[in-house]
Scaffold this active site. Structure first.
Site, PDB file in Angstrom:
ATOM      1  N   ARG A  88      -1.165 -14.719   3.011  1.00  0.00           N
ATOM      2  CA  ARG A  88      -2.471 -14.396   4.640  1.00  0.00           C
ATOM      3  C   ARG A  88      -1.577 -14.073   6.076  1.00  0.00           C
ATOM      4  NH1 ARG A  88      -6.692  -9.870   3.940  1.00  0.00           N
ATOM      5  NH2 ARG A  88      -7.018 -10.800   6.025  1.00  0.00           N
ATOM      6  N   HIS A 114      -2.059  -5.356   1.550  1.00  0.00           N
ATOM      7  CA  HIS A 114      -3.167  -5.530   1.366  1.00  0.00           C
ATOM      8  C   HIS A 114      -3.316  -7.330   0.592  1.00  0.00           C
ATOM      9  CE1 HIS A 114      -7.062  -7.048  -0.328  1.00  0.00           C
ATOM     10  NE2 HIS A 114      -6.497  -7.514  -1.379  1.00  0.00           N
ATOM     11  N   THR A 161      -5.816  -7.839  10.209  1.00  0.00           N
ATOM     12  CA  THR A 161      -5.834  -6.174   9.907  1.00  0.00           C
ATOM     13  C   THR A 161      -5.289  -4.984  10.269  1.00  0.00           C
ATOM     14  OG1 THR A 161      -8.017  -7.151   8.409  1.00  0.00           O
ATOM     15  CG2 THR A 161      -7.333  -4.420   8.717  1.00  0.00           C
ATOM     16  N   ASN A 168      -1.546  -0.489   7.133  1.00  0.00           N
ATOM     17  CA  ASN A 168      -1.169  -1.748   7.101  1.00  0.00           C
ATOM     18  C   ASN A 168      -0.719  -1.962   6.321  1.00  0.00           C
ATOM     19  OD1 ASN A 168      -3.101  -1.952   6.064  1.00  0.00           O
ATOM     20  ND2 ASN A 168      -5.107  -2.937   7.421  1.00  0.00           N
ATOM     21  N   ARG A 206       3.142  -6.676   9.044  1.00  0.00           N
ATOM     22  CA  ARG A 206       2.250  -5.750   9.604  1.00  0.00           C
ATOM     23  C   ARG A 206       2.486  -5.787  11.141  1.00  0.00           C
ATOM     24  NH1 ARG A 206      -3.725  -7.510   7.240  1.00  0.00           N
ATOM     25  NH2 ARG A 206      -4.513  -5.916   5.272  1.00  0.00           N
ATOM     26  N   GLU A 218      -9.673 -11.179  -7.320  1.00  0.00           N
ATOM     27  CA  GLU A 218      -8.761  -9.805  -7.676  1.00  0.00           C
ATOM     28  C   GLU A 218      -7.223  -9.640  -8.508  1.00  0.00           C
ATOM     29  OE1 GLU A 218      -9.526  -8.790  -2.947  1.00  0.00           O
ATOM     30  OE2 GLU A 218      -7.769  -9.275  -3.196  1.00  0.00           O
ATOM     31  N   PHE A 242     -15.708   2.895   7.158  1.00  0.00           N
ATOM     32  CA  PHE A 242     -14.214   2.995   7.021  1.00  0.00           C
ATOM     33  C   PHE A 242     -14.002   3.124   5.870  1.00  0.00           C
ATOM     34  CE2 PHE A 242     -14.277  -1.566   7.574  1.00  0.00           C
ATOM     35  CZ  PHE A 242     -13.671  -1.763   6.593  1.00  0.00           C
ATOM     36  N   TYR A 246     -12.198  -2.849  -3.837  1.00  0.00           N
ATOM     37  CA  TYR A 246     -12.936  -2.847  -2.337  1.00  0.00           C
ATOM     38  C   TYR A 246     -14.747  -2.509  -2.435  1.00  0.00           C
ATOM     39  CZ  TYR A 246      -8.454  -1.705   0.562  1.00  0.00           C
ATOM     40  OH  TYR A 246      -7.443  -2.372   0.841  1.00  0.00           O
ATOM     41  N   LYS A 303       1.026  -1.560  -0.059  1.00  0.00           N
ATOM     42  CA  LYS A 303       0.060   0.022   0.008  1.00  0.00           C
ATOM     43  C   LYS A 303       0.970   1.161  -0.346  1.00  0.00           C
ATOM     44  CE  LYS A 303      -3.870  -2.508   2.271  1.00  0.00           C
ATOM     45  NZ  LYS A 303      -4.780  -2.471   3.656  1.00  0.00           N
TER      46      LYS A 303
HETATM   47  O1  CDP Z   1      -6.981  -6.317   4.038  1.00  0.00           O
HETATM   48  P1  CDP Z   1      -8.019  -7.196   5.168  1.00  0.00           P
HETATM   49  O2  CDP Z   1      -7.843  -8.277   4.360  1.00  0.00           O
HETATM   50  O3  CDP Z   1      -6.692  -7.957   6.040  1.00  0.00           O
HETATM   51  O4  CDP Z   1      -9.462  -5.999   6.384  1.00  0.00           O
HETATM   52  P2  CDP Z   1     -10.223  -5.627   5.787  1.00  0.00           P
HETATM   53  O5  CDP Z   1     -11.058  -5.921   6.388  1.00  0.00           O
HETATM   54  O6  CDP Z   1     -10.522  -6.416   4.245  1.00  0.00           O
HETATM   55  O7  CDP Z   1     -10.128  -4.393   5.268  1.00  0.00           O
HETATM   56  C1  CDP Z   1     -10.093  -3.244   4.124  1.00  0.00           C
HETATM   57  C2  CDP Z   1      -8.943  -2.472   4.742  1.00  0.00           C
HETATM   58  O8  CDP Z   1      -9.442  -1.731   5.428  1.00  0.00           O
HETATM   59  C3  CDP Z   1      -8.178  -2.843   5.672  1.00  0.00           C
HETATM   60  O9  CDP Z   1      -6.394  -3.639   5.112  1.00  0.00           O
HETATM   61  C4  CDP Z   1      -7.978  -1.988   6.578  1.00  0.00           C
HETATM   62  O10 CDP Z   1      -6.498  -0.730   6.143  1.00  0.00           O
HETATM   63  C5  CDP Z   1      -8.871  -1.282   6.224  1.00  0.00           C
HETATM   64  N1  CDP Z   1      -9.911  -0.712   7.693  1.00  0.00           N
HETATM   65  C6  CDP Z   1      -9.933   0.274   8.788  1.00  0.00           C
HETATM   66  O11 CDP Z   1      -9.245   1.051   8.329  1.00  0.00           O
HETATM   67  N2  CDP Z   1     -11.293   0.312   9.213  1.00  0.00           N
HETATM   68  C7  CDP Z   1     -11.617  -0.985   9.677  1.00  0.00           C
HETATM   69  N3  CDP Z   1     -12.197  -1.410  10.549  1.00  0.00           N
HETATM   70  C8  CDP Z   1     -11.313  -2.407   8.980  1.00  0.00           C
HETATM   71  C9  CDP Z   1     -10.947  -1.453   7.652  1.00  0.00           C
HETATM   72 MG    MG Z   2     -10.108  -8.018   3.013  1.00  0.00          MG
END
Ligand code: CDP
Ligand code: MG
Length: 159
Positions: free
Chosen positions: A86, A126, A92, A123, A103, A137, A58, A50, A10
């Site tokens: 992962r 992705h 996350t 973080n 992370r 994706e 968010f 997304y 990112k």
């Molecule tokens: O990236 P990952 O699959 O771990 O998490 P996600 O639930 O798919 O969310 C996508 C991205 O949104 C995260 O990697 C964070 O950058 C952001 N996010 C956030 O800022 N605040 C949250 N409560 C959840 C996600």
């Molecule tokens: Mg995700």
């Protein structure tokens, strides 16, 4: 099963000079990079990538974050690559991500703290969350001619 999965370094990872460090973690594990490019994401493409999050609270901050600079996109191949990648990436929220994960080693912000500042949790990375997401994706980010097939010199030992 051999799978392909999508990984993005990112904008925070790119600006912090962590592209090489992050890529090397996947290479050292024996995973194969079969596609790679630097991309400036725009708001339209962010909404495609997304799509599952567009309606969430968010999302606005997430779009600001993911469009704030170039990302490095990779298609990564390996045995059960979605799950393995992962694990290397970690959970996350950086605060909760285990030490030893990307992370967990390079960030510590909590989702609550980032939210209170009107920001997305930076973080670094992705990674596709499951097999279906990975297939969707990889095809969103890479055309067929941008995905390459080759043999790693040490494939006989790790695959
Ligand atoms: O990236 P990952 O699959 O771990 O998490 P996600 O639930 O798919 O969310 C996508 C991205 O949104 C995260 O990697 C964070 O950058 C952001 N996010 C956030 O800022 N605040 C949250 N409560 C959840 C996600
Ligand atoms: Mg995700």
């Amino acid at each position: 099963m051999i799978q392909q999965t999508l990984v993005l370094v990112k904008p925070d990872g790119v600006k912090r000079g962590l592209i090489g460090e992050i890529i090397s973690r996947f290479e050292k594990r024996g995973l194969k990079i079969v596609g790679i490019k630097m991309v400036q994401v725009d708001p339209d493409f962010s909404k495609k990538h997304y799509s599952a999050h567009v309606a969430k609270s968010f999302y606005k901050n997430l779009e600001k974050f993911i469009t704030s600079g170039p990302v490095v996109a990779m298609a990564i191949e390996g045995i059960d690559a979605v799950e393995v990648v992962r694990k290397i990436v970690g959970s996350t929220e950086p605060k909760s991500a285990p030490v030893g994960t990307i992370r967990g080693d390079f960030a510590h912000v909590s989702l609550n703290y980032a939210d209170s500042k009107g920001k997305s949790a930076e973080n670094l990375i992705h990674a596709s969350g499951n097999k279906e997401e990975a297939e969707q994706e990889v095809s969103l980010w890479f055309s067929i001619d941008e995905l390459h097939s080759y043999k790693l010199s040490y494939e006989d030992h790790v695959m």
